[in-house]
Design a protein around this motif. Structure first.
Motif, PDB file in Angstrom:
ATOM      1  N   UNK A  46       4.106   5.758 -12.873  1.00  0.00           N
ATOM      2  CA  UNK A  46       5.526   5.533 -13.122  1.00  0.00           C
ATOM      3  C   UNK A  46       5.937   4.063 -13.059  1.00  0.00           C
ATOM      4  N   UNK A  90       0.990   0.313   7.516  1.00  0.00           N
ATOM      5  CA  UNK A  90       1.926  -0.121   8.556  1.00  0.00           C
ATOM      6  C   UNK A  90       1.327  -0.092   9.945  1.00  0.00           C
ATOM      7  N   UNK A  91       0.138   0.483  10.114  1.00  0.00           N
ATOM      8  CA  UNK A  91      -0.444   0.452  11.447  1.00  0.00           C
ATOM      9  C   UNK A  91      -1.358  -0.746  11.647  1.00  0.00           C
ATOM     10  N   UNK A 125       0.912  -5.074  -0.121  1.00  0.00           N
ATOM     11  CA  UNK A 125       1.824  -4.271  -0.932  1.00  0.00           C
ATOM     12  C   UNK A 125       1.070  -3.066  -1.495  1.00  0.00           C
ATOM     13  N   UNK A 126       1.562  -1.878  -1.169  1.00  0.00           N
ATOM     14  CA  UNK A 126       0.799  -0.673  -1.495  1.00  0.00           C
ATOM     15  C   UNK A 126       0.720  -0.436  -2.994  1.00  0.00           C
ATOM     16  N   UNK A 163      -2.783  -0.289  -4.893  1.00  0.00           N
ATOM     17  CA  UNK A 163      -3.122   0.874  -5.714  1.00  0.00           C
ATOM     18  C   UNK A 163      -3.579   0.429  -7.097  1.00  0.00           C
ATOM     19  N   UNK A 206      -6.380   8.661   4.756  1.00  0.00           N
ATOM     20  CA  UNK A 206      -5.455   7.905   3.920  1.00  0.00           C
ATOM     21  C   UNK A 206      -6.135   7.357   2.671  1.00  0.00           C
ATOM     22  N   UNK A 245      -5.778   8.689  -1.271  1.00  0.00           N
ATOM     23  CA  UNK A 245      -5.294   7.711  -2.246  1.00  0.00           C
ATOM     24  C   UNK A 245      -6.296   7.533  -3.379  1.00  0.00           C
ATOM     25  N   UNK A 292      -6.492  10.586  -5.711  1.00  0.00           N
ATOM     26  CA  UNK A 292      -5.385  10.610  -6.673  1.00  0.00           C
ATOM     27  C   UNK A 292      -5.699   9.844  -7.950  1.00  0.00           C
ATOM     28  N   UNK A 339       8.362   3.619   4.727  1.00  0.00           N
ATOM     29  CA  UNK A 339       7.275   2.652   4.587  1.00  0.00           C
ATOM     30  C   UNK A 339       6.276   3.142   3.555  1.00  0.00           C
ATOM     31  N   UNK A 340       5.868   2.265   2.678  1.00  0.00           N
ATOM     32  CA  UNK A 340       4.952   2.638   1.603  1.00  0.00           C
ATOM     33  C   UNK A 340       3.523   2.804   2.065  1.00  0.00           C
ATOM     34  N   UNK A 341       2.762   3.565   1.277  1.00  0.00           N
ATOM     35  CA  UNK A 341       1.321   3.640   1.509  1.00  0.00           C
ATOM     36  C   UNK A 341       0.631   3.820   0.171  1.00  0.00           C
ATOM     37  N   UNK A 342      -0.684   3.584   0.171  1.00  0.00           N
ATOM     38  CA  UNK A 342      -1.415   3.610  -1.103  1.00  0.00           C
ATOM     39  C   UNK A 342      -1.541   5.010  -1.689  1.00  0.00           C
ATOM     40  N   UNK A 343      -1.168   6.032  -0.960  1.00  0.00           N
ATOM     41  CA  UNK A 343      -1.255   7.357  -1.567  1.00  0.00           C
ATOM     42  C   UNK A 343       0.058   7.781  -2.203  1.00  0.00           C
ATOM     43  N   UNK A 344       1.031   6.887  -2.254  1.00  0.00           N
ATOM     44  CA  UNK A 344       2.346   7.240  -2.780  1.00  0.00           C
ATOM     45  C   UNK A 344       2.360   7.375  -4.300  1.00  0.00           C
ATOM     46  N   UNK A 345       3.060   8.401  -4.772  1.00  0.00           N
ATOM     47  CA  UNK A 345       3.492   8.452  -6.160  1.00  0.00           C
ATOM     48  C   UNK A 345       4.829   7.731  -6.256  1.00  0.00           C
ATOM     49  N   UNK A 346       5.066   7.120  -7.399  1.00  0.00           N
ATOM     50  CA  UNK A 346       6.341   6.444  -7.619  1.00  0.00           C
ATOM     51  C   UNK A 346       6.270   4.993  -7.265  1.00  0.00           C
ATOM     52  N   UNK A 347       6.707   4.577  -6.108  1.00  0.00           N
ATOM     53  CA  UNK A 347       7.445   5.347  -5.102  1.00  0.00           C
ATOM     54  C   UNK A 347       8.951   5.318  -5.344  1.00  0.00           C
ATOM     55  N   UNK A 389       7.401  -1.303   0.076  1.00  0.00           N
ATOM     56  CA  UNK A 389       5.985  -1.166  -0.274  1.00  0.00           C
ATOM     57  C   UNK A 389       5.098  -2.153   0.465  1.00  0.00           C
ATOM     58  N   UNK A 401      -0.156   8.597  10.461  1.00  0.00           N
ATOM     59  CA  UNK A 401       0.010   7.201  10.093  1.00  0.00           C
ATOM     60  C   UNK A 401       1.282   6.601  10.700  1.00  0.00           C
TER      61      UNK A 401
END
Lengths: 408, 408, 408, 408
Positions: free
Chosen positions: A139, A312-313, A324-325, A329, A349, A353, A356, C309-317, C323, C349
């Protein structure tokens, strides 16, 4: 009652595709009538079915047809429809959502492959005077005005063949039990890696910090050094504890040769990060002679590209981490091209990822000591995934022992 | 407010005994005043505390005193009181319930050790003209008329020393994480087994059928053959799948050399049982040359005594299985005498049952791939238990590789 | 042999501080002699110990002293030493690494509190003509030239009191078993939330998407609407599936009222994201009347600040997602100020990330259906953390039922 | 190459039977040719396939035929062959091993149903002048001289229909995830229980002691009192902790109203056992007014038959416990006749044991907080089993709230 006939072709009985399609029709309140059926007489022969699907309303029928289309049921179809993206990073309403199966779209009567296929994306048509292409984009990639496929007309999905020959991966099937002979599975993974080598497909390794905490770092380093890994995906933690171990001999402060908490050990990972930040990057630390061993050192020396994705951890993080995720990605997206085998070890995680981003045809093996994690990974629609519930320490030791050319 | 002074002696600070006693007093609504305190200046020195405990009522005070007594707080006391058992298998009301810590009872002014100590039992006084003894018995052993200790007067419990020297077992402590270097733990287990040998204490192995399903049977067989195990506790399933593998090369029908389900494999364990039932016993099957390899074969040949305890999930069962759980428990009770190290691998039922029978001083190591199982075992009050969350397959392979004299 | 005397003050027996300090000394090869000891006679009284610590070398002694200092052992000390940061985002070598316990540093003979305390950070001294302050900063905050505390001279850590009164949290202690009466724990959490309200401390909720998948979204929405949550931390997934459910009635495509996979359901979360991206933000979507219910809607309407908070498995986001992990962490850092109770539900996470930011004094409750996750959270040094292994669905239902004023 | 033609009839596409049969043929090295195929045009219509199976040797072919026969592939067949049992408790070599699917054997040209069907048993032919019957017996039941079916000639197995209509159980399918809306599942279980009531089929409850430890005893008691359970299977632990709670208000010594360890609480379960042993039986204790509440009390008062099966981890045990596992299994075998729904809650041992005894057509629901346990139960070939990973406490609370007539 509105009805429409679809066609199914291929190894539709033994791949369970026919069963699944009939199941979806009934589940969603439709009816079917199988109007033609030619079963492949032997294993090599393809089967063909023509199925008349009906439902109470046109809308319900349309919904069913779109569902089963994703499993390979093809409609007599015209061209795909497209609309323009209304804004950067926004698809038009009703955009077609991709699966991770091989997909084509029909434009001007011709079928174009959608490449590189990735699930949960949209299809953007890029046309110039000379050529037309169907591209798969997440997207955030789409730009205002891009032509994006909407609806499911003119879209065709090819089901995976029931590819597995009898053998260890066959028997693993849906099972993730710890109560199986795992050495055989490791042997099968070695075969899969050798097969990928022959086919010039890449081997991707995705790993978590437990590899270091359990003392298996040197095994992974040796596998990298022997050239068995083409791409590494990990996070700040794996790299940090690897560097901690290279600099201080501890992982999260636990001495790898004693198992005991080292004095001040819990600070060591922060000092490791600080050292690399001061050097500017992992590569600089290697070049300056600060970092002389370990997994990340092996990546630099053996020119194995890696993505360290931030979370974030993270403490620090290391300067090489892409914080930046979305950017991380995209970096991963680039590197998964051409991957044939993906090993995912001790990280939820990064495994999810990566899963996907992979086409369904990539052979994916998930290793984790927690059955829940493995089940979660397997449930996410990654089609050729095999789960192995075991220790990463013993897994990597066994893998290193069986892979040709790994120095132990 | 009723009050009474108790005494605590030993390594009461570093063993956490003092903290625990104060905690119990407060938890149960009492108050304390530490009237004397002499701390051991160095590690070798013992400490001493005199604590005045008070509570709102005499009953509440008595309850607190009985609780802390089980952690070593000694009262100025007279003799133990006894009552006669009212019926076979029934203790008198108010019978003293044992812990698994070293215990003595005072009779005619003399302290008698309670032997062999086992938790959740009663203390029966056996006196003749010549001797008097305090015996620990489970409920079903007691006979009508037996003299049984009631209340907690005249009972003294010795807290475990904070025995662990720094080292791997020290660091394992309460942790059962998979994220630790497990090879070090295996090395420590080998040391503990060697130490038991030197002290002439027995090594007990308690195992479940996953040992066979994962293909680790030959490893355990080799460890037995090398003389490292003195007693084996298991159930029908371990023995059955071991014999299945010896006779048919499968475990639960899965071929150990292929990982694949053998044709008819799921029947093999029943045919294995039937074969042994026909022979009359495992020993007969060995003598007749029917059974020529495997764990049970090794037990017969190397004269390692075993208890196969029955359970309601058993098929068959094998003729050697003791189907009555009370009789099986008593058979186990006999064989745990003199055990110094207990290895419990891949079985919850047999591990918990064995843990119930062992004194707190036996070093117990629980290995299971499921963290829940290990936590459950550790929670049951077995004091010197260490949990290892890992694969039994890899664990036994590593153990066999490190134990001197094991042929691989 | 080099020796130095340290002092321990407080509830050092029942908080186990004394035991832990002696344990560390021995573990790291040192010796101790307790030269003074005054035990608090009753629960209210403080204890005092003077301990002479010795070790083979000065370096070894120094290491031991720095270790035990982190548990509250105070040295007769001069001022803290500082060095300048060599570059932006880089601490000087030997920087003091913070714990999450209350900490002070000594400068010009005066003790300054380090604020806000957070583990795995450094201490930066900010001095002006008028004032001097000791600030706690993560590595990436530090600027070239900042004065940073190095070594451990002049640093004092206060151990946590053994604060728990008898009660449910007391009994939960180290246990995370599913085999406990969990309704009592929920009641205790309600009390803790009410106590935080009275003390004007904030209540933080950290949640994962399983809250939506299990159908517990409305419960969390109601708790938010009733004003029981002051800050929400989550990721793209929780917000996405919440909005998916508000817009389409599904979560990951599963109908919340039927449990069945909705036709095209798996696409719904992408369409939800696309809708919000088109609106520009969640707030815009609420303002435009597009989003009219759910957790995120409740946050907007009831003015509950949140960090996604963003992560690398996010769709979109979603456009509201931060991010960049370092920026997201800083946003969380701001919002944890003043938190008294933290509820962490069904996310590893975000829970670990939040735990890293919290002072030890914040009461933290981790709820997850997987015991491994809870153990992992508890192992990370968060001192007042309690783990509850249960379903988030039933947990939130029970919590909503017991919190005053929650409309069901 | 030897070949033979088999026939498959029924809903062989949507039940996956055809796919499974073809899979087995290939897996075991055979080849197939589909010589006839008539697919059911609609859901209601049956399909038919004739498959010519070939293999390298007659033995290999025979093995394949026997395998696929167990999935419903029928051979043109003569009568079943029988041999006499060589000794009590011993089957003849080559005895036919039953599955848990509906089975018939052909004798004198007539097909006799094998009753009551149970997996891993043998088929004994009982003939008199008047009648002939095929009985299913476990190994220990057989008597010397009994006629037992050997080989697989003349044995027919009926595959389960693809019975599930769309709905919650349909969607649960293979999934055991905690990340699903579980209230819907509870609602479906209530429907299944109501359906069993209408069909005059019994409802069986199998439970473990965690029901008591979590405080859910009163919920189960209320469900029993309302008449929703016809048979109870459990062990010594469930009954003991139930009686402990009735007599002392604790479970394993934890106060159910406080969550705290009661003073002397850990002794309470032993005192509870001793009390019942003194009374002679649970019924006597009820009659004498000693036991006045709880699950076991409800069983006595509401005349719900129960089996308490012994195990080697039992304390005591209670006098009602059947300590011999073979006798206990036989007692369970009697009571499972006529069961339509089996609820298995928080016990691995008793659930697996019960699953072994049930025909495939019994709807079985397994509830456990540990996903591993649920997976293990589902893997054992129990065909209509559904797994629910959740808390037994919240599950029983929800179930009690939804079952009509349960007083709360």
């Amino acid at each position: 009652m509105p009805a429409e006939t679809v066609h199914l072709d291929g190894h539709i009985v033994d791949s369970l595709t026919l069963s699944k399609v009939l199941d979806i029709i009934l589940r969603d309140g439709g009816h079917y009538r199988i109007t033609e059926f030619k079963i492949g007489a032997t294993r090599a022969d393809l089967s063909h079915a023509a199925i008349s699907v009906s439902a109470g309303t046109s809308e319900a029928l349309e919904q069913i047809l779109r569902q089963i289309q994703q499993h390979g049921a093809s409609r007599v179809t015209g061209d795909a429809k497209t609309e323009h993206a209304p804004a950067d990073g926004v698809f038009p309403d009703g955009f077609y959502v991709t699966t991770n199966l091989e997909t084509s779209v029909r434009l001007s009567g011709k079928w174009l492959p959608v490449e590189p296929i990735e699930m949960d994306c949209g299809v953007v048509i890029k046309a110039s005077d000379l050529a037309i292409a169907a591209e798969c984009h997440p997207m955030h990639h789409v730009c205002k005005g891009d032509r994006v496929v909407v609806g499911s007309d003119g879209v065709r999905v090819s089901p995976l063949d029931h590819a597995e020959s009898p053998g260890v991966f066959g028997f693993m099937g849906s099972s993730v039990s710890t109560e199986r002979p795992k050495e055989l599975v490791v042997a099968a993974i070695v075969e899969a890696m050798q097969a990928a080598r022959k086919e010039n497909r890449k081997i991707l390794f995705v790993g978590g910090p437990a590899i270091l905490h359990t003392g298996a770092g040197p095994q992974l380093e040796a596998i990298l050094a022997a050239g068995w890994i083409d791409v590494l995906f990990a996070g700040n933690a794996l790299a940090t504890h690897d560097i901690e171990q290279a600099l201080f001999g501890t992982s999260l402060g636990v001495g790898m040769d004693t198992g005991a908490q080292a004095a001040h050990g819990h600070e060591n990972h922060l000092r490791a990060i600080n050292t690399i930040r001061r050097a500017g990057s992992i590569r600089n630390a290697v070049d300056l002679g600060i970092l002389t061993s370990g997994i990340m050192h092996a990546c630099i020396v053996h020119k194995v590209p890696y993505v360290l994705a931030g979370s974030i951890r993270d403490d620090g993080p290391l300067p090489d981490v892409i914080t930046d995720s979305v950017i991380a990605q995209d970096a991963m997206r680039e590197l998964v091209r051409g991957v044939g085998v993906a090993l995912m070890v001790a990280t939820t995680l990064h495994s999810v990822a990566t899963g996907n981003l992979l086409p369904a045809s990539v052979r994916t093996i998930c290793v984790d000591s927690d059955a829940d994690t493995v089940v979660k990974l397997m449930d996410r629609g990654t089609h050729q995934a095999y789960g192995l519930v075991t220790d990463c320490e013993f897994f990597l030791k066994e893998l290193a022992a069986r892979l040709p050319g790994v120095r132990q």
